[in-house]
Design a protein around this motif. Structure first.
Motif, mmCIF file in Angstrom:
data_model
loop_
_atom_site.group_PDB
_atom_site.id
_atom_site.type_symbol
_atom_site.label_atom_id
_atom_site.label_comp_id
_atom_site.label_asym_id
_atom_site.label_seq_id
_atom_site.Cartn_x
_atom_site.Cartn_y
_atom_site.Cartn_z
ATOM 1 N N TYR A 60 -43.308 -56.260 -10.042
ATOM 2 C CA TYR A 60 -42.454 -55.091 -9.853
ATOM 3 C C TYR A 60 -43.303 -53.836 -9.640
ATOM 4 O O TYR A 60 -43.020 -53.028 -8.755
ATOM 5 N N ARG A 61 -44.350 -53.650 -10.440
ATOM 6 C CA ARG A 61 -45.232 -52.492 -10.271
ATOM 7 C C ARG A 61 -45.862 -52.509 -8.872
ATOM 8 O O ARG A 61 -45.956 -51.470 -8.215
ATOM 9 N N PHE A 62 -46.273 -53.679 -8.426
ATOM 10 C CA PHE A 62 -46.858 -53.805 -7.096
ATOM 11 C C PHE A 62 -45.805 -53.448 -6.032
ATOM 12 O O PHE A 62 -46.101 -52.748 -5.059
ATOM 13 N N LEU A 63 -44.560 -53.935 -6.206
ATOM 14 C CA LEU A 63 -43.468 -53.632 -5.286
ATOM 15 C C LEU A 63 -43.219 -52.120 -5.230
ATOM 16 O O LEU A 63 -43.065 -51.548 -4.140
ATOM 17 N N VAL A 64 -43.181 -51.470 -6.380
ATOM 18 C CA VAL A 64 -42.948 -50.024 -6.404
ATOM 19 C C VAL A 64 -44.080 -49.301 -5.684
ATOM 20 O O VAL A 64 -43.838 -48.376 -4.893
ATOM 21 N N ASP A 65 -45.317 -49.710 -5.911
ATOM 22 C CA ASP A 65 -46.456 -49.088 -5.214
ATOM 23 C C ASP A 65 -46.311 -49.228 -3.698
ATOM 24 O O ASP A 65 -46.529 -48.280 -2.948
ATOM 25 N N ARG A 66 -45.962 -50.450 -3.261
ATOM 26 C CA ARG A 66 -45.782 -50.689 -1.815
ATOM 27 C C ARG A 66 -44.593 -49.890 -1.273
ATOM 28 O O ARG A 66 -44.657 -49.351 -0.163
ATOM 29 N N ALA A 67 -43.513 -49.784 -2.034
ATOM 30 C CA ALA A 67 -42.331 -49.023 -1.606
ATOM 31 C C ALA A 67 -42.673 -47.529 -1.491
ATOM 32 O O ALA A 67 -42.231 -46.856 -0.555
ATOM 33 N N GLN A 126 -41.935 -55.213 6.242
ATOM 34 C CA GLN A 126 -41.857 -56.650 5.980
ATOM 35 C C GLN A 126 -42.523 -56.981 4.651
ATOM 36 O O GLN A 126 -42.010 -57.804 3.874
ATOM 37 N N GLY A 127 -43.633 -56.331 4.369
ATOM 38 C CA GLY A 127 -44.329 -56.577 3.107
ATOM 39 C C GLY A 127 -43.479 -56.210 1.898
ATOM 40 O O GLY A 127 -43.460 -56.940 0.895
ATOM 41 N N VAL A 128 -42.749 -55.106 1.973
ATOM 42 C CA VAL A 128 -41.873 -54.702 0.870
ATOM 43 C C VAL A 128 -40.755 -55.733 0.703
ATOM 44 O O VAL A 128 -40.430 -56.125 -0.428
ATOM 45 N N GLU A 129 -40.184 -56.163 1.816
ATOM 46 C CA GLU A 129 -39.125 -57.189 1.728
ATOM 47 C C GLU A 129 -39.661 -58.466 1.093
ATOM 48 O O GLU A 129 -38.995 -59.089 0.262
ATOM 49 N N GLU A 130 -40.873 -58.861 1.461
ATOM 50 C CA GLU A 130 -41.472 -60.061 0.887
ATOM 51 C C GLU A 130 -41.741 -59.884 -0.604
ATOM 52 O O GLU A 130 -41.583 -60.836 -1.385
ATOM 53 N N GLU A 131 -42.118 -58.680 -1.010
ATOM 54 C CA GLU A 131 -42.345 -58.424 -2.435
ATOM 55 C C GLU A 131 -41.036 -58.547 -3.218
ATOM 56 O O GLU A 131 -41.026 -59.063 -4.335
ATOM 57 N N LEU A 149 -40.421 -61.276 -6.041
ATOM 58 C CA LEU A 149 -40.073 -60.844 -7.390
ATOM 59 C C LEU A 149 -39.058 -61.806 -8.018
ATOM 60 O O LEU A 149 -39.160 -62.142 -9.210
ATOM 61 N N ALA A 150 -38.155 -62.278 -7.216
ATOM 62 C CA ALA A 150 -37.112 -63.186 -7.725
ATOM 63 C C ALA A 150 -37.706 -64.540 -8.125
ATOM 64 O O ALA A 150 -37.109 -65.273 -8.923
ATOM 65 N N ARG A 151 -38.865 -64.882 -7.597
ATOM 66 C CA ARG A 151 -39.451 -66.198 -7.898
ATOM 67 C C ARG A 151 -40.436 -66.166 -9.072
ATOM 68 O O ARG A 151 -40.975 -67.209 -9.444
ATOM 69 N N THR A 175 -42.673 -65.659 -15.283
ATOM 70 C CA THR A 175 -42.944 -65.091 -16.616
ATOM 71 C C THR A 175 -42.690 -63.592 -16.584
ATOM 72 O O THR A 175 -42.728 -62.947 -15.525
ATOM 73 N N GLU A 176 -42.448 -63.062 -17.797
ATOM 74 C CA GLU A 176 -42.183 -61.628 -17.903
ATOM 75 C C GLU A 176 -43.388 -60.819 -17.422
ATOM 76 O O GLU A 176 -43.237 -59.813 -16.735
ATOM 77 N N LYS A 177 -44.596 -61.252 -17.764
ATOM 78 C CA LYS A 177 -45.811 -60.546 -17.376
ATOM 79 C C LYS A 177 -45.948 -60.520 -15.855
ATOM 80 O O LYS A 177 -46.231 -59.480 -15.252
ATOM 81 N N LYS A 178 -45.732 -61.656 -15.193
ATOM 82 C CA LYS A 178 -45.825 -61.726 -13.734
ATOM 83 C C LYS A 178 -44.713 -60.906 -13.085
ATOM 84 O O LYS A 178 -44.922 -60.243 -12.059
#
Length: 172
Positions: free
Chosen positions: A90-97, A68-73, A77-79, A82-85
């Motif tokens: 995305y890096r956080f999503l990849v770590d969680r994945a 569920q956490g990965v799906e929420e990430e 991500l779509a929301r 800024t490019e930095k955010k």
């Protein structure tokens, strides 16, 4: 039947009977003892398996929460605005994945090990082993009884032989 029974012949016949049947009677008795030990061991393993199940503490499964956490990430991500955010998210999503993927692989291996353990040592496996041990004990006890009957038949035959040779009929 003219000669009768020689002195000491009964003892010799009894000794011969004992020496020939004795090893088989001892082997049968040993088989029953071994079957009894196996049944006791099976009963103890079953009791231990049942106790382990009864005392097993509930453990929460983290995988649904990780999924569920990965799906929420991904949704989050779509929301990002800024490019930095977006890059940080995305890096956080990849770590969680990656964490989720590693946990899935680990869970699969753990499940296989647990399934094998359950098949070999679980409550049902222990109950089946106990049933087999009880059947083995019954078979061993029946075999011992048949050996004793064979011994009894030989002893009865010896008694008949001794009686007939000790008291030969008088031919007139």
């Amino acid at each position: 039947m003219a000669d009768g029974l020689d002195p000491g012949e009964r003892e010799q016949l009894t000794y011969a009977l004992d020496s020939r049947l004795g090893p088989h009677l001892e082997a049968a008795t040993a088989a029953v003892r071994e079957a009894q030990r196996a049944l006791t061991d099976a009963q103890e393993r079953r009791a231990a398996a049942e106790q382990a199940v009864a005392q097993a503490a509930y453990t929460s499964d983290p995988l649904p929460f990780m999924r569920q956490g990965v799906e929420e990430e991904v949704d989050g991500l779509a929301r990002k605005t800024t490019e930095k955010k977006l890059r940080a998210s995305y890096r956080f999503l990849v770590d969680r994945a990656v964490d989720l993927a590693a946990a899935e692989v680990q869970r699969y291996g753990d499940d296989r090990v647990e399934d094998r353990r359950e098949r070999e040592e679980g409550v049902e496996a222990c109950r089946a082993a106990e049933r087999r041990a009880a059947q083995d004990l019954g078979a061993a006890q029946q075999m011992l009884e048949r050996v004793r009957l064979a011994e009894q038949a030989a002893r009865t035959g010896l008694d008949v032989l001794v009686a007939r040779l000790s008291d030969p009929p008088q031919d007139g």
